[in-house]
Design an enzyme around this catalytic site. Sequence first.
Site, PDB file in Angstrom:
ATOM      1  N   THR A 162      -0.354   6.586 -14.118  1.00  0.00           N
ATOM      2  CA  THR A 162       0.037   5.404 -13.104  1.00  0.00           C
ATOM      3  C   THR A 162       1.909   6.113 -12.753  1.00  0.00           C
ATOM      4  OG1 THR A 162       0.579   3.643 -12.274  1.00  0.00           O
ATOM      5  CG2 THR A 162       0.094   4.205 -13.847  1.00  0.00           C
TER       6      THR A 162
ATOM      7  N   TYR B  39      -0.250  -3.408 -16.328  1.00  0.00           N
ATOM      8  CA  TYR B  39      -0.832  -2.565 -15.938  1.00  0.00           C
ATOM      9  C   TYR B  39      -0.800  -1.291 -16.003  1.00  0.00           C
ATOM     10  CZ  TYR B  39      -2.481   1.208 -12.340  1.00  0.00           C
ATOM     11  OH  TYR B  39      -2.531   1.560 -12.257  1.00  0.00           O
TER      12      TYR B  39
HETATM   13  N1  UFG Z   1       5.243  -5.086  -0.914  1.00  0.00           N
HETATM   14  C1  UFG Z   1       5.210  -6.424   0.416  1.00  0.00           C
HETATM   15  N2  UFG Z   1       4.268  -6.787   1.203  1.00  0.00           N
HETATM   16  C2  UFG Z   1       2.838  -7.025   0.413  1.00  0.00           C
HETATM   17  C3  UFG Z   1       2.846  -5.979  -0.609  1.00  0.00           C
HETATM   18  C4  UFG Z   1       3.555  -5.476  -0.804  1.00  0.00           C
HETATM   19  O1  UFG Z   1       6.846  -6.245   0.766  1.00  0.00           O
HETATM   20  O2  UFG Z   1       1.957  -7.558   1.157  1.00  0.00           O
HETATM   21  C5  UFG Z   1       5.645  -4.714  -1.253  1.00  0.00           C
HETATM   22  C6  UFG Z   1       5.651  -4.459  -2.823  1.00  0.00           C
HETATM   23  O3  UFG Z   1       6.441  -5.816  -3.367  1.00  0.00           O
HETATM   24  C7  UFG Z   1       6.669  -2.607  -3.292  1.00  0.00           C
HETATM   25  C8  UFG Z   1       5.882  -2.182  -1.824  1.00  0.00           C
HETATM   26  O4  UFG Z   1       5.447  -2.993  -1.029  1.00  0.00           O
HETATM   27  O5  UFG Z   1       7.526  -3.147  -3.372  1.00  0.00           O
HETATM   28  C9  UFG Z   1       4.412  -1.319  -2.641  1.00  0.00           C
HETATM   29  O6  UFG Z   1       3.923  -2.110  -2.542  1.00  0.00           O
HETATM   30  P1  UFG Z   1       2.045  -1.882  -3.346  1.00  0.00           P
HETATM   31  O7  UFG Z   1       0.949  -3.166  -3.971  1.00  0.00           O
HETATM   32  O8  UFG Z   1       1.257  -1.269  -2.360  1.00  0.00           O
HETATM   33  O9  UFG Z   1       2.030  -0.818  -4.287  1.00  0.00           O
HETATM   34  P2  UFG Z   1       2.686  -0.844  -5.449  1.00  0.00           P
HETATM   35  O10 UFG Z   1       3.802  -0.182  -5.608  1.00  0.00           O
HETATM   36  O11 UFG Z   1       3.124  -2.115  -6.880  1.00  0.00           O
HETATM   37  O12 UFG Z   1       2.064  -0.147  -7.181  1.00  0.00           O
HETATM   38  C10 UFG Z   1       1.196   0.713  -6.362  1.00  0.00           C
HETATM   39  C11 UFG Z   1      -0.026   1.523  -7.309  1.00  0.00           C
HETATM   40  C12 UFG Z   1       0.222   1.378  -8.140  1.00  0.00           C
HETATM   41  C13 UFG Z   1       0.734   2.564  -9.288  1.00  0.00           C
HETATM   42  C14 UFG Z   1       1.688   1.863  -8.523  1.00  0.00           C
HETATM   43  C15 UFG Z   1       2.908   3.302  -8.493  1.00  0.00           C
HETATM   44  O13 UFG Z   1      -0.847  -0.289  -6.874  1.00  0.00           O
HETATM   45  O14 UFG Z   1      -0.928   1.277  -9.165  1.00  0.00           O
HETATM   46  O15 UFG Z   1       1.705   2.246  -7.138  1.00  0.00           O
HETATM   47  O16 UFG Z   1       3.910   4.063  -7.591  1.00  0.00           O
HETATM   48  F1  UFG Z   1       1.401   2.572 -10.166  1.00  0.00           F
END
Ligand code: UFG
Length: 329
Positions: free
Chosen positions: A116, A140
């Site tokens: 990841t 994670y």
């Molecule tokens: N976000 C919001 N509101 C929400 C959900 C997410 O504002 O309801 C924001 C988060 O704060 C973040 C962005 O949207 O800034 C993306 O969040 P995600 O939860 O969609 O994804 P992440 O970037 O946190 O994580 C994902 C995967 C990980 C991986 C990562 C790599 O879950 O496994 O991408 O970029 F490692």
Amino acid sequence: MRILVTGGAGYIGSHVVKALGEQGHELLVYDNLSTGHDWAVLYGKLVVGELEDSRLLNDAFQSFRPEAVLHFAASIQVEESVREPLRYYRNNVANTLNLLNAMDRHGVRNLIYSSTASVYGIPEKMPVVESMPLNPINPYGASKVMVEAVLRDIVQAKDFRYIALRYFNVAGADSRTRIGQAYSDATHLITRALKTAHGEFPKLSIFGTDYPTADGTCIRDYIHVDDLADAHIRALNYLTETGKTEIMNCGYGHGFSVKEVVTVAKKVTGIDFTVLETDRRAGDPPELIADSTKLRQLTGWQPRHDDLEFIIKTAWDWELKYKSNLAKK
Ligand code: UFG
């Protein structure tokens, strides 16, 4: 080729199983169905079991005699990992050791490992290249760094090779809407936005508007799950043809802010759902963009769905179908 796929009933795993099945590979999916579904396994045979269950795992290796393993089974939510670190280390590290033991015992030398972008933490430069330092900022990401270290050591000691694919933000669904993300507590941005549009949640929270980005919200590199599946096929071919261990980023090389994603989600769905700006979420880096030169050059991978509207449209079509199927039950 005979391929054992752990987590092959889950979101990403099931799209890769679809791609492998279309190529005529013989597949055994090993999945505990904690977030996956039997109906999502479009090809091959499914064994329902835990990676902790060494006996069942060994039986699966003994009877199926895989030539390669693709390892998807893992816990994947950043925020949950901050709250429940032990669960993440047990599932992502201890269970992977069990799998690696079984591979060792049965002489299986080829592994494609799901890693990841979280391994990089908050990278100093963008886009991120594979050689940059690994400084995970949540359990994670740390759990994935630990397994990568284990894999490196095994290569030194044994006749074993692997490709670790470091996924950026995976989204979208099968364009024929047969499979897609299907677990109720999904926290990913696009899924959350679409569930909000569908009325499952009253509002979508934007976590943080004071990041050092153009509009103050976090930027991510969203990759369509079928392009990611294709990266797995190509990585497997590369591994079995060259026998070379590699680490490769999987992303398109450009990103979208949370606000941009929300705008496209509203356009695709035609629904002006409620959005609330709230505080930052723990463990979120401001920006994550992949440099995927290595994947492109070594395997010939080319994105086919590098279009946020298409990504969100396939996810929306899937969401509507999944919900209507659930309603019929
Ligand atoms: N976000 C919001 N509101 C929400 C959900 C997410 O504002 O309801 C924001 C988060 O704060 C973040 C962005 O949207 O800034 C993306 O969040 P995600 O939860 O969609 O994804 P992440 O970037 O946190 O994580 C994902 C995967 C990980 C991986 C990562 C790599 O879950 O496994 O991408 O970029 F490692």
